[in-house]
Scaffold this motif. Sequence first.
Motif, PDB file in Angstrom:
ATOM      1  N   HIS A 133       0.849  -1.192   0.000  1.00  0.00           N
ATOM      2  CA  HIS A 133       0.000   0.000   0.000  1.00  0.00           C
ATOM      3  C   HIS A 133       0.885   1.242   0.000  1.00  0.00           C
ATOM      4  CE1 HIS A 133      -3.620  -2.407   1.119  1.00  0.00           C
ATOM      5  NE2 HIS A 133      -2.685  -3.175   1.667  1.00  0.00           N
ATOM      6  N   GLN A 134       0.659   2.114  -0.981  1.00  0.00           N
ATOM      7  CA  GLN A 134       1.407   3.358  -1.085  1.00  0.00           C
ATOM      8  C   GLN A 134       0.869   4.354  -0.048  1.00  0.00           C
ATOM      9  OE1 GLN A 134       3.615   5.837  -1.216  1.00  0.00           O
ATOM     10  NE2 GLN A 134       4.155   5.162  -3.315  1.00  0.00           N
ATOM     11  N   ILE A 135       1.699   4.678   0.918  1.00  0.00           N
ATOM     12  CA  ILE A 135       1.268   5.575   2.000  1.00  0.00           C
ATOM     13  C   ILE A 135       0.896   6.951   1.460  1.00  0.00           C
ATOM     14  CG2 ILE A 135       1.979   6.666   4.174  1.00  0.00           C
ATOM     15  CD1 ILE A 135       3.867   4.242   4.569  1.00  0.00           C
ATOM     16  N   ARG A 136       1.560   7.385   0.383  1.00  0.00           N
ATOM     17  CA  ARG A 136       1.278   8.707  -0.181  1.00  0.00           C
ATOM     18  C   ARG A 136      -0.166   8.822  -0.684  1.00  0.00           C
ATOM     19  NH1 ARG A 136       5.851  11.634  -0.513  1.00  0.00           N
ATOM     20  NH2 ARG A 136       7.840  10.493  -0.627  1.00  0.00           N
ATOM     21  N   ASP A 137      -0.780   7.699  -1.016  1.00  0.00           N
ATOM     22  CA  ASP A 137      -2.170   7.741  -1.491  1.00  0.00           C
ATOM     23  C   ASP A 137      -3.138   8.185  -0.405  1.00  0.00           C
ATOM     24  OD1 ASP A 137      -1.313   6.876  -3.953  1.00  0.00           O
ATOM     25  OD2 ASP A 137      -1.870   4.779  -3.621  1.00  0.00           O
ATOM     26  N   TYR A 138      -2.672   8.251   0.819  1.00  0.00           N
ATOM     27  CA  TYR A 138      -3.555   8.581   1.947  1.00  0.00           C
ATOM     28  C   TYR A 138      -3.246   9.950   2.533  1.00  0.00           C
ATOM     29  CZ  TYR A 138      -4.747   3.730   1.401  1.00  0.00           C
ATOM     30  OH  TYR A 138      -5.165   2.540   0.864  1.00  0.00           O
ATOM     31  N   THR A 157      -3.554  14.231   2.331  1.00  0.00           N
ATOM     32  CA  THR A 157      -4.669  15.139   2.031  1.00  0.00           C
ATOM     33  C   THR A 157      -4.178  16.429   1.380  1.00  0.00           C
ATOM     34  OG1 THR A 157      -4.528  16.033   4.288  1.00  0.00           O
ATOM     35  CG2 THR A 157      -6.089  14.236   3.904  1.00  0.00           C
ATOM     36  N   ASN A 158      -2.919  16.491   0.965  1.00  0.00           N
ATOM     37  CA  ASN A 158      -2.387  17.680   0.323  1.00  0.00           C
ATOM     38  C   ASN A 158      -1.951  17.366  -1.099  1.00  0.00           C
ATOM     39  OD1 ASN A 158       0.571  16.825   0.464  1.00  0.00           O
ATOM     40  ND2 ASN A 158      -0.002  16.792   2.623  1.00  0.00           N
ATOM     41  N   LYS A 159      -1.896  18.396  -1.935  1.00  0.00           N
ATOM     42  CA  LYS A 159      -1.558  18.206  -3.346  1.00  0.00           C
ATOM     43  C   LYS A 159      -0.148  17.652  -3.532  1.00  0.00           C
ATOM     44  CE  LYS A 159      -4.623  21.876  -5.035  1.00  0.00           C
ATOM     45  NZ  LYS A 159      -4.699  23.149  -5.783  1.00  0.00           N
ATOM     46  N   GLN A 160       0.735  17.975  -2.635  1.00  0.00           N
ATOM     47  CA  GLN A 160       2.114  17.526  -2.749  1.00  0.00           C
ATOM     48  C   GLN A 160       2.299  16.070  -2.333  1.00  0.00           C
ATOM     49  OE1 GLN A 160       1.176  20.277  -0.947  1.00  0.00           O
ATOM     50  NE2 GLN A 160       1.607  21.753  -2.582  1.00  0.00           N
ATOM     51  N   MET A 161       1.253  15.463  -1.807  1.00  0.00           N
ATOM     52  CA  MET A 161       1.308  14.080  -1.291  1.00  0.00           C
ATOM     53  C   MET A 161       2.445  13.937  -0.275  1.00  0.00           C
ATOM     54  SD  MET A 161       0.538  11.926  -4.804  1.00  0.00           S
ATOM     55  CE  MET A 161       0.019  10.441  -3.940  1.00  0.00           C
ATOM     56  N   GLN A 162       2.562  14.928   0.572  1.00  0.00           N
ATOM     57  CA  GLN A 162       3.623  14.974   1.572  1.00  0.00           C
ATOM     58  C   GLN A 162       3.322  14.012   2.720  1.00  0.00           C
ATOM     59  OE1 GLN A 162       4.286  18.877   3.142  1.00  0.00           O
ATOM     60  NE2 GLN A 162       5.780  18.205   4.680  1.00  0.00           N
ATOM     61  N   VAL A 163       4.305  13.214   3.084  1.00  0.00           N
ATOM     62  CA  VAL A 163       4.128  12.252   4.175  1.00  0.00           C
ATOM     63  C   VAL A 163       5.067  12.516   5.345  1.00  0.00           C
ATOM     64  CG1 VAL A 163       3.324  10.422   2.625  1.00  0.00           C
ATOM     65  CG2 VAL A 163       5.782  10.630   3.144  1.00  0.00           C
ATOM     66  N   ASP A 164       5.924  13.548   5.244  1.00  0.00           N
ATOM     67  CA  ASP A 164       6.906  13.800   6.298  1.00  0.00           C
ATOM     68  C   ASP A 164       7.024  15.295   6.556  1.00  0.00           C
ATOM     69  OD1 ASP A 164       8.318  13.605   3.523  1.00  0.00           O
ATOM     70  OD2 ASP A 164       9.695  14.793   4.752  1.00  0.00           O
ATOM     71  N   LEU A 193      -0.184   7.779   7.771  1.00  0.00           N
ATOM     72  CA  LEU A 193      -0.012   6.408   8.251  1.00  0.00           C
ATOM     73  C   LEU A 193      -1.319   5.872   8.812  1.00  0.00           C
ATOM     74  CD1 LEU A 193       3.425   6.876  10.039  1.00  0.00           C
ATOM     75  CD2 LEU A 193       3.034   5.388   8.067  1.00  0.00           C
ATOM     76  N   TYR A 194      -2.001   6.690   9.584  1.00  0.00           N
ATOM     77  CA  TYR A 194      -3.252   6.239  10.191  1.00  0.00           C
ATOM     78  C   TYR A 194      -4.316   5.969   9.134  1.00  0.00           C
ATOM     79  CZ  TYR A 194      -7.516   6.062  12.872  1.00  0.00           C
ATOM     80  OH  TYR A 194      -8.718   5.652  13.402  1.00  0.00           O
ATOM     81  N   ARG A 195      -4.430   6.855   8.153  1.00  0.00           N
ATOM     82  CA  ARG A 195      -5.426   6.666   7.111  1.00  0.00           C
ATOM     83  C   ARG A 195      -5.180   5.370   6.339  1.00  0.00           C
ATOM     84  NH1 ARG A 195      -8.305  11.322   5.458  1.00  0.00           N
ATOM     85  NH2 ARG A 195      -7.819  13.170   6.717  1.00  0.00           N
ATOM     86  N   CYS A 196      -3.922   5.112   6.033  1.00  0.00           N
ATOM     87  CA  CYS A 196      -3.567   3.876   5.328  1.00  0.00           C
ATOM     88  C   CYS A 196      -3.876   2.665   6.191  1.00  0.00           C
ATOM     89  CB  CYS A 196      -2.082   3.917   4.952  1.00  0.00           C
ATOM     90  SG  CYS A 196      -1.511   2.485   4.024  1.00  0.00           S
ATOM     91  N   TRP A 197      -3.476   2.723   7.434  1.00  0.00           N
ATOM     92  CA  TRP A 197      -3.707   1.620   8.372  1.00  0.00           C
ATOM     93  C   TRP A 197      -5.206   1.344   8.556  1.00  0.00           C
ATOM     94  CZ3 TRP A 197      -6.091   1.753  13.242  1.00  0.00           C
ATOM     95  CH2 TRP A 197      -5.922   0.611  14.036  1.00  0.00           C
ATOM     96  N   ALA A 198      -5.989   2.397   8.710  1.00  0.00           N
ATOM     97  CA  ALA A 198      -7.423   2.238   8.919  1.00  0.00           C
ATOM     98  C   ALA A 198      -8.089   1.619   7.692  1.00  0.00           C
ATOM     99  CB  ALA A 198      -8.058   3.590   9.249  1.00  0.00           C
ATOM    100  N   HIS A 199      -7.636   2.029   6.511  1.00  0.00           N
ATOM    101  CA  HIS A 199      -8.185   1.451   5.277  1.00  0.00           C
ATOM    102  C   HIS A 199      -7.902  -0.050   5.214  1.00  0.00           C
ATOM    103  CE1 HIS A 199      -9.090   0.875   1.011  1.00  0.00           C
ATOM    104  NE2 HIS A 199      -7.927   0.237   0.925  1.00  0.00           N
ATOM    105  N   ILE A 200      -6.684  -0.432   5.562  1.00  0.00           N
ATOM    106  CA  ILE A 200      -6.311  -1.849   5.530  1.00  0.00           C
ATOM    107  C   ILE A 200      -7.153  -2.643   6.521  1.00  0.00           C
ATOM    108  CG2 ILE A 200      -4.461  -3.496   6.031  1.00  0.00           C
ATOM    109  CD1 ILE A 200      -2.503  -1.318   5.032  1.00  0.00           C
TER     110      ILE A 200
END
Length: 256
Positions: A36-41, A43-50, A67-74
Amino acid sequence: MRIDIMTLFPDSVDAMMQTSIIGRGQQRGHILIKSHQIRDYTTNKQMQVDDYPYGGGRGAVMQADPLYRCWAHIKEEAGMEKSRTIFMSPCGRTFDQTVARELKDSYDHLILICGHYEGIDQRFIDECVDEELSMGDFVLTGGEIPAMAVADAICRMVPGVLPDAECFMEESHWDGLLEHPQYSRPEQWHGRSVPEVLLSGHHGNVAAWRKKESYKRTMIRRPDLFAKFDETTLTTKAERKILQQAKEEVAQENKT
């Protein structure tokens, strides 16, 4: 067994997990490994994860929300009760064959989280992670290699992935020992011969030789492992004799 891997590099994970024995295990329906690509979760245009770490310092920290959004989806998608979330981290307990067997026998679903940069926000760990696992006392640039190692070690023990249980039960670390030496054709190579006992066709003698060599290899290469070996598990006179022969041969080799 289902394993979900949260990562910034799903293509790298898929390239390994969809090939060879593990890939065939998935094709046959014995296991399922999804990246699962964490960047897909984000909420910003830059797909910033850090972002920068609070308190200062070099590097960046992976943010809790993606991370939480990805985890919750899984969790919602899998819907499995016997599930465990694991963060691959040098701060965790060391992963070994015993841990692999424990996870395989105790859970139907694992979520493996691959960190990067300076790590991940502790708040996500506190809220969602059940445990942290380490490959050893060293640090890698990301958690993908450890996550794939954990997935491979566990999935190869799932019934149907390998032809039968003997394929992994006779390997190193299954019973606390290292595996015996292996040989293949030709019988002579660069002046080195295959041990005669392996050419004898006598299954009992071959089995005894392999067990003895397993003891010897463990004593010589991993005395720390052999020190943990419980000799009381040897219930027959023949088994105890093989162990004694191994000890005597190692002692003799040490003298020379």
